[in-house]
Design a protein around this motif. Sequence first.
Motif, PDB file in Angstrom:
ATOM      1  N   LEU A  52      22.253 -15.920  49.761  1.00 57.75           N
ATOM      2  CA  LEU A  52      21.871 -16.297  48.396  1.00 57.75           C
ATOM      3  C   LEU A  52      20.363 -16.466  48.257  1.00 57.75           C
ATOM      4  O   LEU A  52      19.757 -15.963  47.298  1.00 57.75           O
ATOM      5  CB  LEU A  52      22.589 -17.578  47.976  1.00 57.75           C
ATOM      6  N   LEU A  53      19.746 -17.161  49.204  1.00 59.64           N
ATOM      7  CA  LEU A  53      18.293 -17.360  49.133  1.00 59.64           C
ATOM      8  C   LEU A  53      17.554 -16.038  49.237  1.00 59.64           C
ATOM      9  O   LEU A  53      16.549 -15.830  48.555  1.00 59.64           O
ATOM     10  CB  LEU A  53      17.840 -18.334  50.217  1.00 59.64           C
ATOM     11  N   PHE A  56      18.067 -14.269  45.796  1.00 57.72           N
ATOM     12  CA  PHE A  56      17.266 -14.913  44.752  1.00 57.72           C
ATOM     13  C   PHE A  56      15.776 -14.692  44.976  1.00 57.72           C
ATOM     14  O   PHE A  56      15.013 -14.532  44.020  1.00 57.72           O
ATOM     15  CB  PHE A  56      17.589 -16.399  44.640  1.00 57.72           C
ATOM     16  N   SER A  57      15.347 -14.657  46.230  1.00 61.80           N
ATOM     17  CA  SER A  57      13.944 -14.398  46.537  1.00 61.80           C
ATOM     18  C   SER A  57      13.567 -12.969  46.149  1.00 61.80           C
ATOM     19  O   SER A  57      12.526 -12.734  45.546  1.00 61.80           O
ATOM     20  CB  SER A  57      13.698 -14.631  48.025  1.00 61.80           C
ATOM     21  N   CYS A  59      14.962 -11.098  43.968  1.00 59.65           N
ATOM     22  CA  CYS A  59      15.003 -10.945  42.509  1.00 59.65           C
ATOM     23  C   CYS A  59      13.993 -11.838  41.794  1.00 59.65           C
ATOM     24  O   CYS A  59      13.847 -11.736  40.572  1.00 59.65           O
ATOM     25  CB  CYS A  59      16.407 -11.258  41.994  1.00 59.65           C
ATOM     26  N   VAL A  61      14.087 -15.183  41.361  1.00 70.65           N
ATOM     27  CA  VAL A  61      14.729 -16.177  40.481  1.00 70.65           C
ATOM     28  C   VAL A  61      15.032 -17.499  41.195  1.00 70.65           C
ATOM     29  O   VAL A  61      15.979 -18.180  40.845  1.00 70.65           O
ATOM     30  CB  VAL A  61      16.023 -15.615  39.838  1.00 70.65           C
ATOM     31  N   GLN A  62      14.203 -17.881  42.174  1.00 72.06           N
ATOM     32  CA  GLN A  62      14.430 -19.165  42.832  1.00 72.06           C
ATOM     33  C   GLN A  62      14.224 -20.289  41.818  1.00 72.06           C
ATOM     34  O   GLN A  62      13.346 -20.228  40.986  1.00 72.06           O
ATOM     35  CB  GLN A  62      13.459 -19.384  44.003  1.00 72.06           C
ATOM     36  N   ASN A  64      16.128 -21.239  39.363  1.00 69.98           N
ATOM     37  CA  ASN A  64      16.774 -21.160  38.052  1.00 69.98           C
ATOM     38  C   ASN A  64      18.173 -21.766  38.127  1.00 69.98           C
ATOM     39  O   ASN A  64      18.636 -22.192  39.178  1.00 69.98           O
ATOM     40  CB  ASN A  64      16.784 -19.726  37.511  1.00 69.98           C
ATOM     41  N   TRP A  66      21.202 -20.558  38.048  1.00 71.25           N
ATOM     42  CA  TRP A  66      22.176 -19.934  38.960  1.00 71.25           C
ATOM     43  C   TRP A  66      21.859 -20.217  40.418  1.00 71.25           C
ATOM     44  O   TRP A  66      22.747 -20.480  41.224  1.00 71.25           O
ATOM     45  CB  TRP A  66      22.254 -18.423  38.717  1.00 71.25           C
ATOM     46  N   SER A  67      20.578 -20.154  40.768  1.00 74.18           N
ATOM     47  CA  SER A  67      20.233 -20.420  42.168  1.00 74.18           C
ATOM     48  C   SER A  67      20.503 -21.880  42.514  1.00 74.18           C
ATOM     49  O   SER A  67      20.989 -22.176  43.605  1.00 74.18           O
ATOM     50  CB  SER A  67      18.777 -20.044  42.465  1.00 74.18           C
ATOM     51  N   THR A  71      23.081 -22.568  45.483  1.00 75.47           N
ATOM     52  CA  THR A  71      22.502 -23.020  46.757  1.00 75.47           C
ATOM     53  C   THR A  71      22.561 -24.538  46.893  1.00 75.47           C
ATOM     54  O   THR A  71      23.267 -25.057  47.753  1.00 75.47           O
ATOM     55  CB  THR A  71      21.058 -22.522  46.936  1.00 75.47           C
TER      56      THR A  71
END
Length: 123
Positions: A52-53, A56-57, A59, A61-62, A64, A66-67, A71
């Motif tokens: 996941l990290l 998200f990294s 993309c 989007v850390q 936000n 959803w992250s 997470t």
Amino acid sequence: MIKLLLFVGLGSFCGGALRYYISTLMKSMCCQGFPWGTLSINLVGCLLIGLLLGIFSRCGVQGNSWSLLLTVGFCGGFTTFSTFANESLQMFQSGNTLNLVVYILTSVVIGIALVALGYWLAK
């Protein structure tokens, strides 16, 4: 801020409920005497938080909704060990070896000692 707290709370609820379900299922399926459920959950949680990290990294989007839901919330509720492993990896990647060793040893050794102390105090 309230919205983000609700996302984390929802993820934590789902992760904790799934952890309980898997632990119960594993206890009924596996031999007793070794915590297979907890071990499986911790290892899967580590892989999941890493995936996941990374996503998200990539993309960008850390942090936000959803992250945070997936997470901090879900993985944190599923297993806090995944967060411990991620923080350890971050220290390793940044070359912060002394803090990494202190963090791991303190978490494991003192953590086990505090569980024993708590048990002894309550008994």
